[in-house]
Motif scaffolding. Structure first.
Motif, short mmCIF file in Angstrom:
data_model
loop_
_atom_site.label_atom_id
_atom_site.label_comp_id
_atom_site.label_asym_id
_atom_site.label_seq_id
_atom_site.Cartn_x
_atom_site.Cartn_y
_atom_site.Cartn_z
N ALA A 1 54.90 68.14 19.05
CA ALA A 1 56.31 68.51 18.93
C ALA A 1 56.56 69.50 17.80
CB ALA A 1 57.16 67.25 18.73
N ALA A 2 55.52 69.79 17.01
CA ALA A 2 55.75 70.57 15.80
C ALA A 2 56.17 72.01 16.09
CB ALA A 2 54.49 70.56 14.93
N VAL A 3 55.79 72.54 17.22
CA VAL A 3 56.19 73.90 17.56
C VAL A 3 57.11 73.84 18.78
CG1 VAL A 3 55.39 76.09 18.49
CG2 VAL A 3 54.19 75.01 16.58
N SER A 4 58.23 74.55 18.68
CA SER A 4 59.16 74.56 19.80
C SER A 4 59.61 75.98 20.05
CB SER A 4 60.36 73.66 19.49
OG SER A 4 61.55 74.25 19.93
N VAL A 5 59.45 76.43 21.28
CA VAL A 5 59.83 77.80 21.62
C VAL A 5 61.33 77.98 21.49
CG1 VAL A 5 59.80 79.55 23.40
CG2 VAL A 5 57.86 78.04 23.12
N PHE A 6 62.06 76.94 21.84
CA PHE A 6 63.51 77.02 21.69
C PHE A 6 63.87 77.33 20.24
CE2 PHE A 6 67.34 74.79 20.32
CZ PHE A 6 68.29 75.42 21.09
N SER A 7 63.24 76.62 19.32
CA SER A 7 63.54 76.84 17.90
C SER A 7 63.15 78.24 17.46
CB SER A 7 62.80 75.81 17.04
OG SER A 7 63.23 74.52 17.39
N ILE A 8 62.01 78.72 17.94
CA ILE A 8 61.58 80.07 17.57
C ILE A 8 62.61 81.08 18.07
CG2 ILE A 8 59.81 81.83 17.93
CD1 ILE A 8 57.75 79.56 18.14
N PHE A 9 63.02 80.91 19.32
CA PHE A 9 64.01 81.79 19.93
C PHE A 9 65.32 81.76 19.13
CE2 PHE A 9 66.04 82.82 24.36
CZ PHE A 9 66.19 84.14 23.97
N LEU A 10 65.72 80.56 18.74
CA LEU A 10 66.95 80.41 17.96
C LEU A 10 66.85 81.14 16.63
CD1 LEU A 10 69.70 78.76 17.75
CD2 LEU A 10 68.39 77.11 16.43
N LEU A 11 65.71 80.95 15.95
CA LEU A 11 65.56 81.58 14.63
C LEU A 11 65.46 83.10 14.75
CD1 LEU A 11 63.18 79.10 12.78
CD2 LEU A 11 65.64 79.40 12.50
N VAL A 12 64.81 83.57 15.81
CA VAL A 12 64.72 85.02 16.01
C VAL A 12 66.13 85.62 16.04
CG1 VAL A 12 64.18 86.76 17.77
CG2 VAL A 12 62.47 85.07 17.13
N GLN A 13 67.05 84.90 16.67
CA GLN A 13 68.44 85.33 16.69
C GLN A 13 68.96 85.67 15.31
OE1 GLN A 13 70.69 85.61 19.25
NE2 GLN A 13 68.74 85.46 20.30
N PHE A 14 68.69 84.77 14.39
CA PHE A 14 69.27 84.93 13.05
C PHE A 14 68.44 85.88 12.20
CE2 PHE A 14 70.95 80.83 14.47
CZ PHE A 14 72.31 81.08 14.30
N PHE A 15 67.11 85.79 12.33
CA PHE A 15 66.25 86.64 11.51
C PHE A 15 66.50 88.11 11.84
CE2 PHE A 15 62.58 83.52 10.43
CZ PHE A 15 63.51 82.64 9.94
N ALA A 16 66.89 88.36 13.08
CA ALA A 16 67.11 89.75 13.48
C ALA A 16 68.18 90.41 12.62
CB ALA A 16 67.49 89.80 14.96
#
Lengths: 451, 278, 295
Positions: free
Chosen positions: B149-164
């Protein structure tokens, strides 16, 4: 470059962290040997520090407090009598019990002993997931003591694959106050004097008062899915003189779509659509709170109501009559059993435990603790209250009128098709011929594989 | 016109607020009702929402059942959820940083492959995943719950939103000042993204707090079981103990609500400011 | 501006290192099981018996003529077609109402987010009770306004809407917060400039807000689509796929086939058909919503 190396180190530490964390958590809870080792380690006999060989039997079943407590006591006595065997019971929520068992079987990681619901037996046996117990039954299983219809339901291709914990039957539970209020003559408590469908319908019509949220009857545990729901609905078909499958279990055409079966299905549908005496949606705890006149239920409900609704008293507020009849008087049978899986490395020890629980003495204790309908004749004759109201109704029904569910590996498909069929008729008032034809096609396709 | 619009706006806002809150409020109040009261009130009156006779019985039943040590299940769940959240904050933010701010060949393709992992329903890969976890010897261990469970694509996608939203110039300035990429990630990106990280962390934590099917499958030993699995045992074939279920649901929800209320000032409110300034 | 090549190489190496842990984990716990599942889909594979027979495309061709599977797909699409626009519009609408900071909007933001914090299992149990035709909170309230009763649990024409309502109730607040962040990322001077030009509110929304929210919108729509097409837990807990299969969505059907009927091969094949469909839809959505910001 240096930074990259630093980053690698951070990563390594993180990975290490995971490993450490989970290692700690395993240790934290005692480090039982069923832990990380998986099947081979968890189930195999491990030498105890010192004398003799100690064997651990893993046993999974669904959660139901009164039965789990009874089993805990039986495990204690078993371990005392067999000091070299320990039993580790693990209970699983009812709703997803099968999912868990099946996933474990898929991985070859199933426990030694599992709780097995009667109608799934053939599928498990066909796939070789559980082992035949005939030799064990011959040796010390007292097979002749098990009621014949029960034994039939546990036999697939002439071999016995499970030992019964108990049998089950259902009766007509009715709210006495609602009957009296509507001047309805009470049904007889004599197991041989069952009401006919028409009598039941008339009573339900008198009680039914949807404006005040009181309904006549819930003829079969609502219209949802689940084996329990199929279990209580199938008798309609049998009572009308119909069948689900041919006696050899290979054909559905000409059986589920026979005129008799269709008559039963039409009657069921009319309760919801024509007479509207059955609610499509049942309020929670409807019977116990006086919102429902008639329901079907089994002996387990007697103690269930007593604990959950102590003010709702048997004999005062409600009573039990034999299950209704039509052309024939028929009741369903079969319940939960214990089976030994293919993954067991010590089937002999597993059988010892199974036989301890389901054998002659065990069955008596099981009855005393759980009040479940006994599967063994010796229990039925040893305990006086089984010949008295209300238990006598279930006992007599199961010896005279019991009809096992079809024993076929296709049963998981059948139960789904049957609940869909009944739901279609009840909820949507679908045309009986069409709905039956659809169910027959689905079941036929499933049977094809096993012919 | 303006005033009517204003009034309408308030009506909508309050109506939606009531719809959001009522089910939760009804649950908490239901947990304090005696059994016979639970489904008694059907018309709109005071007692539809507020118990007539307050009782703690449901909670007492819940915590006095020694075969279901709820406190222990909560501890287990906390341990797993916190571990997963911490790991996922690290791994997901690293990946999101690379995808949103770093230039590398194959970035689009790799990201697309990552996203495809969101598409497959987890119920389908459950059996193969179980086989894998079994091969690792992780059955009946918290590892089986934490590591996958440590890696989640949803979370990565969410963070990409903000990091952009972090201007690349800022990173390049850091670069020219001699910072390494890990340094830029740790010293520039993460500190400016605290609200986004808290959002992701909360969602991850909730996902673990809610986890049901996977823990049910991989954990055998009852003493290691998770909270939602324990709650599911209150529904069985014979009877559903609604009072106990509402109490258990309340116990499962209220700590998270409190955690959320505490955290919200760090992100629900301040996510607002995370916008462009970076 | 162009980086020198040493700089670029270093960046590339760093990028791969940053992605590595996630990539390893996904490869191991998502893609490897997925590949396994793919091979299972070409077999007649009983869940409880690991010895399986290779049957080629039989499972796939069987599914394409299986009315129950087609129906379950239609239910999923129906669900998605309603939930995607309704939930997105609601989330955006709420965000527009409360995106400016003040203590009042802060309070409302918190309230709207609270359902997100409730576990889906808990929410499903609650809604099952709330929807009860005779004794549920919903019909008690509707009755007060002279409406209802609505039988979300027993009317096959309504049941799916009951699940939708639960889904929207649970998730709208989350996407609202995402929109709030997006809205606050839009520089205020753009609006001020538009006001100087005499733009109306609607014009500002269409000309400034929507285009600049595009990346946020893409995220919200993609995630909502995937969640909607994969809807499972509320179906399993609230209606169990009923009444009369009216809420049996694709994933619920797959779960039933694979775990209740133990036909793992057939169920897995169904999942890959769903996978391809969702993938295609997502790709189309990404093309349509193509943003200037590259991912």
């Amino acid at each position: 470059m240096l930074r990259l190396r630093k980053m690698m180190i951070v990563l390594l530490i993180a990975c290490f962290g995971i490993a450490l964390l989970s290692a700690c958590s395993t240790k934290g809870s005692g480090g039982e040997n069923a832990g990380a080792g998986g099947a081979s380690q968890g189930t195999s006999a491990e030498p105890n520090k010192g004398d003799g060989k100690k064997v651990e039997i893993r046993y999974w079943r669904h959660d139901f407090a009164p039965e789990v407590q009874a089993l805990q006591k039986m495990i204690q006595s078993f371990e005392a009598a067999n000091p070299n065997i320990t039993v580790k019971m693990e209970v699983i929520p009812y709703g997803d019990y099968e999912t868990k068992i099946r996933t474990a079987l898929a991985a070859g990681n199933a426990p030694d002993v599992i709780g097995l619901d009667g109608p799934t037996l053939a599928a498990y046996a066909h796939q070789g997931a559980v082992i035949p117990l005939d030799a064990y039954f011959e040796a010390d299983g007292n097979k002749e003591d098990i009621a014949a219809p029960v034994l039939a339901s546990l036999t697939y291709k002439d071999q016995i694959y499970a030992a019964p914990l108990n049998d089950a039957s259902i009766g007509m539970f009715y709210n006495k106050k609602l009957f009296e209020k509507n001047d309805i003559e009470l049904p007889s408590k004599d197991p041989n004097q069952a009401w006919t469908w028409e009598q039941v319908l008339q009573a339900a019509q008198k009680i039914n008062d949807p404006a005040n949220k009181v309904y006549g009857i819930d003829p079969g545990w609502g219209l949802g899915e689940g084996e329990g729901s199929t279990f209580v609905k199938l008798p309609f078909i049998w009572q009308a003189g119909g069948e689900i499958l041919s006696p050899d279990g290979n054909e559905v055409k000409g059986y589920l779509d026979s005129p008799e079966s269709k008559r039963a299905l039409s009657f069921f549908s009319s309760l919801y659509n024509e007479y509207k005496v059955a609610p499509k949606e049942i309020p929670p705890e409807a019977f116990e709170t006086g919102k429902l006149g008639i329901v079907v239920n089994g002996p387990w409900a007697i103690s269930g109501f007593a604990t959950s609704h102590p003010d709702f008293k048997l004999g005062e507020d409600w009573d039990i009559a034999p299950l209704w009849k039509d052309a024939k008087q028929v009741t369903p049978n079969g319940s939960w059993n214990m089976a030994i899986t293919k993954d067991s490395k010590q089937p002999d020890a597993a059988w010892k435990f199974v036989n301890w629980v389901t054998g002659i003495e065990g069955a008596k204790f099981w009855y005393q603790e759980t009040k479940n309908l006994p599967a063994r004749l010796s229990t039925a004759s040893a305990i006086p209250e089984l010949t008295e109201y209300p238990m006598n109704i279930f006992v007599e029904q199961s010896s005279k009128f019991a009809h096992p569910r079809p024993v076929t590996p296709a049963y998981p498909v059948i139960t789904t098709a049957i609940s869909k069929l009944f739901a279609d008729l009840g909820v949507s008032g679908r045309n009986v011929d069409e709905a039956v034809a659809e169910a027959v096609t689905a079941i036929d396709k499933a049977l094809e594989k096993y012919r | 016109m303006e005033r009517i619009g204003h009034l309408l706006k308030w009506i909508v806002m309050i109506a939606v607020a009531l719809i959001s809150l009522l089910p939760i409020f009804w649950m908490v109040m239901g947990a304090f009702r005696p059994r016979q009261e639970l489904f008694q009130y059907v018309s709109l009156e005071w007692h539809l929402f507020i118990p007539v006779e307050w009782t703690l019985q449901n909670f007492i039943d819940l915590f006095s059942d020694s075969s279901k040590p709820l406190g222990r299940f909560i501890n287990n769940t906390l341990l797993v959820a916190v571990s997963v959240t911490l790991l996922s904050l690290l791994f997901n933010s690293m990946a999101a940083f690379a995808f949103s701010k770093l230039r590398f060949r194959g970035r689009g393709v790799v990201f697309a492959v990552f996203l495809s992992a969101l598409v497959i329903p987890g119920e389908v890969t459950m059996v193969p995943t179980y086989l894998l976890v079994h091969a690792f010897g992780w059955i009946d261990s918290f590892r089986a719950l934490i590591v996958p469970a440590a890696v989640s694509v949803f979370s990565i996608f969410l963070l990409v939103q903000f990091f952009a939203d972090v201007p690349r110039e800022l990173l390049e300035a850091g670069k020219i000042d001699g910072a390494s990429w890990p340094g830029i990630y740790a010293k520039i990106v993460l500190p400016s993204m605290v609200p986004a990280l808290i959002t992701m962390g909360l969602i991850t934590f909730l996902g673990q707090w809610d986890a049901y099917l996977w823990p049910l499958i991989v954990i055998n030993d009852e003493s290691k079981q998770m909270l939602q699995v324990a709650i599911a045992t209150f529904t069985n074939l014979q009877a559903t103990e609604w009072g106990k279920i509402l109490a258990a649901d309340t116990v499962a929800s209220v700590p998270i609500l409190i955690l959320f209320l505490f955290l919200q000032k760090y992100y629900v409110q301040s996510i607002v400011n995370s916008g462009i300034k970076g | 501006m162009k980086m020198n090549s040493a700089f670029g190489k270093q960046e590339e190496r760093a990028a791969w290192l940053f992605v590595l842990p996630a990539a390893i984990s996904l490869a191991l716990f998502t893609f490897y099981p997925m590949l396994n599942a793919l091979t299972i889909s070409f077999k007649e594979y009983s869940l409880i018996n690991p010895e399986a027979v290779f049957v080629g495309l039989a499972n796939y061709s069987g599914l394409l003529s299986d009315p129950k599977f087609i129906n379950s797909l239609l239910h999923s699409f129906h669900f998605a077609l309603v939930v995607i626009p309704v939930q997105t519009a609601l989330a955006l609408g709420l965000a527009l109402l409360i995106y400016r900071s003040s203590w009042v909007t802060g309070l409302f933001r918190t309230i709207y987010f609270m359902p997100v914090v409730i576990a889906i299992g808990v929410a499903s149990t609650l809604f099952k009770l709330i929807y009860n035709q005779d004794y549920g909170l919903l019909n008690s309230l509707l009755g007060f306004f002279g409406a209802g009763p609505v039988s979300f649990l027993s009317d096959p024409n309504l049941a799916l809407y009951g699940i939708m309502l639960l889904g929207v109730w649970k998730s709208a607040g989350f996407f609202m917060i995402i929109f709030v962040a997006g809205l606050n990322g839009i520089p205020n001077d753009l609006y001020e400039a538009a006001e100087v030009d005499g733009a109306t509110r609607a014009q500002k929304f269409v000309k400034i807000t929507l285009p600049l929210l595009r990346r946020t919108l893409t995220f919200v729509i993609i995630i909502t689509t995937m969640d909607a097409l994969k809807i499972f837990v509320p179906v399993a807990l609230v209606t169990g796929g009923g009444p009369a299969d009216s809420t049996t969505t694709a994933v619920y059907y797959i779960y039933k086939i694979a775990f209740q009927q133990m036909e793992m091969g057939y169920g897995t094949a169904a999942a890959f058909i769903l996978f391809v469909i969702v993938m295609c839809i997502s790709i189309v959505q990404l093309r349509l919503l193509r943003t200037d910001v590259e991912y």
